[in-house]
Design an enzyme around this catalytic site. Structure first.
Site, PDB file in Angstrom:
ATOM      1  N   HIS A 200      21.070  56.263  -5.489  1.00  0.00           N
ATOM      2  CA  HIS A 200      20.606  54.889  -5.643  1.00  0.00           C
ATOM      3  C   HIS A 200      19.079  54.835  -5.627  1.00  0.00           C
ATOM      4  O   HIS A 200      18.473  54.178  -6.477  1.00  0.00           O
ATOM      5  CB  HIS A 200      21.161  54.017  -4.506  1.00  0.00           C
ATOM      6  CG  HIS A 200      22.531  53.486  -4.781  1.00  0.00           C
ATOM      7  ND1 HIS A 200      23.504  54.242  -5.386  1.00  0.00           N
ATOM      8  CD2 HIS A 200      23.093  52.281  -4.518  1.00  0.00           C
ATOM      9  CE1 HIS A 200      24.612  53.522  -5.487  1.00  0.00           C
ATOM     10  NE2 HIS A 200      24.384  52.321  -4.977  1.00  0.00           N
ATOM     11  N   HIS A 284      22.127  56.082   3.745  1.00  0.00           N
ATOM     12  CA  HIS A 284      21.472  57.394   3.717  1.00  0.00           C
ATOM     13  C   HIS A 284      20.504  57.594   4.894  1.00  0.00           C
ATOM     14  O   HIS A 284      20.077  56.660   5.555  1.00  0.00           O
ATOM     15  CB  HIS A 284      20.736  57.628   2.387  1.00  0.00           C
ATOM     16  CG  HIS A 284      21.660  57.849   1.243  1.00  0.00           C
ATOM     17  ND1 HIS A 284      22.242  59.073   0.985  1.00  0.00           N
ATOM     18  CD2 HIS A 284      22.106  57.009   0.278  1.00  0.00           C
ATOM     19  CE1 HIS A 284      23.006  58.958  -0.091  1.00  0.00           C
ATOM     20  NE2 HIS A 284      22.940  57.720  -0.534  1.00  0.00           N
TER      21      HIS A 284
END
Length: 322
Positions: A200, A284
């Site tokens: 992303h 993340h």
């Protein structure tokens, strides 16, 4: 080669990306809301530990809407982000006067338009190739999936179900299961244990930076400032693009197309930045986000910054608006 109406944007504008990641990461570390959303049984994870993204999407009711992987912006914008990027870029190529052809253009001016268009498409093609190799396919699984496995990542549920060396699976089948995050998740597995470069972050940074450099380049060409409501500077009749500017100014429909193409681009850039900020907060680890940022900015540097310093490379890929 023609000179842009004003100098191209400084590479300093790229600092907005590390600043965004830093702000989002700090918010996720100190905000009670973010910390409660990422909480899970067991000892607290190190910010450099394997990603918590798998844990986050397993939560039935995340505290924040953007912590859900099925939020509408993630499903219909980020997941198909390169499609939005392509549409926005195509609108620039089709609507902006830097690329359009007019009957009043001389042969040399037409050649300039062709060169600009081909170089712009080449820049897009280079960025698309890097995106595709990183996230979709690299002679098999994508680079992000391969790096995850190389750093110790595994599809845990699949390994439990099949064993480390199932007699019913050929080696290619085992590699396909182990090396592909998409295959793993589709089979009900959990992608864990390695360094999961944030796809992303990589895609959002690359797409928004590319569109920003392209939009500023063609916006600076001719009358981009007028689109924003400012006064456009007068072009001399000797300017090679004088006729094109005059034609655009007399064509209301063309002016409307120019305006809306820029609005589309800046809309995609704005939403892309917001989703980058959300990714920085909710998904993340720090290292995974910063590795995705490094790959994206390296690509942007090679396509948009390096040509300013390397003449031979500039002659190939060009500079937006020049």
């Amino acid at each position: 080669m023609a000179t842009p109406a004003r100098p191209p944007p400084s590479a300093i504008i790229l600092l907005v990306y590390p600043a965004t990641l830093l702000l989002g990461s700090l918010f996720s570390a100190i905000s009670p809301t973010a910390r409660s959303s990422t909480s899970h049984p067991g000892p607290p994870a190190s910010p450099l530990a394997p990603s918590l993204a798998a844990d986050l999407h397993m939560s039935e009711s995340p505290v924040n809407y953007f912590a859900r992987k099925n939020n509408i912006f993630n499903l219909y914008f980020v997941k198909i982000g390169w499609l939005w990027t392509t549409v926005a870029f195509a609108s620039l190529l089709l609507a902006q006067p830097a690329y359009r052809f007019y009957s009043s253009l001389s042969p040399s001016q037409q050649q300039t338009r062709i060169r600009r268009s081909l170089q712009a498409f080449l820049r897009y093609a280079l960025a698309t190739t890097v995106w595709y190799l990183m996230t979709q396919w690299f002679f098999g699984p994508a680079v992000i999936d391969r790096s995850f496995v190389m750093t110790g990542g595994k599809c845990q549920e699949i390994l439990r179900q099949t064993g480390k060396a199932s007699p019913h699976m050929s080696t290619p089948d085992q590699l396909a299961v182990l090396l592909s995050a998409t295959t793993c998740k589709a089979a009900g597995g959990t992608w864990r244990g390695g360094h999961d470069i944030s796809g992303h972050v990589f895609m959002l940074v690359l797409a928004t930076a590319m569109l920003t450099f392209e939009a500023i380049g063609v916006g600076a060409f001719s009358f981009g400032s007028r689109v924003e409501g400012d006064c456009v500077r007068e072009r001399k009749a000797s300017d090679p693009d004088h006729d094109a500017v005059r034609n655009i100014e007399q064509d209301g429909d063309s002016g409307l197309a120019v305006t809306w193409s820029l609005r589309l681009v800046w809309g995609v850039v704005g939403l892309g930045w917001w989703m980058l900020f959300m990714t920085a907060i909710w998904f993340h680890t720090w290292l995974e986000k910063w590795s995705g940022l490094f790959v994206a900015l390296s690509t942007v540097y090679a396509i948009y910054i390096l040509p300013r310093k390397l003449t031979t490379w500039r002659d190939i890929v060009g500079i937006p608006g020049a």
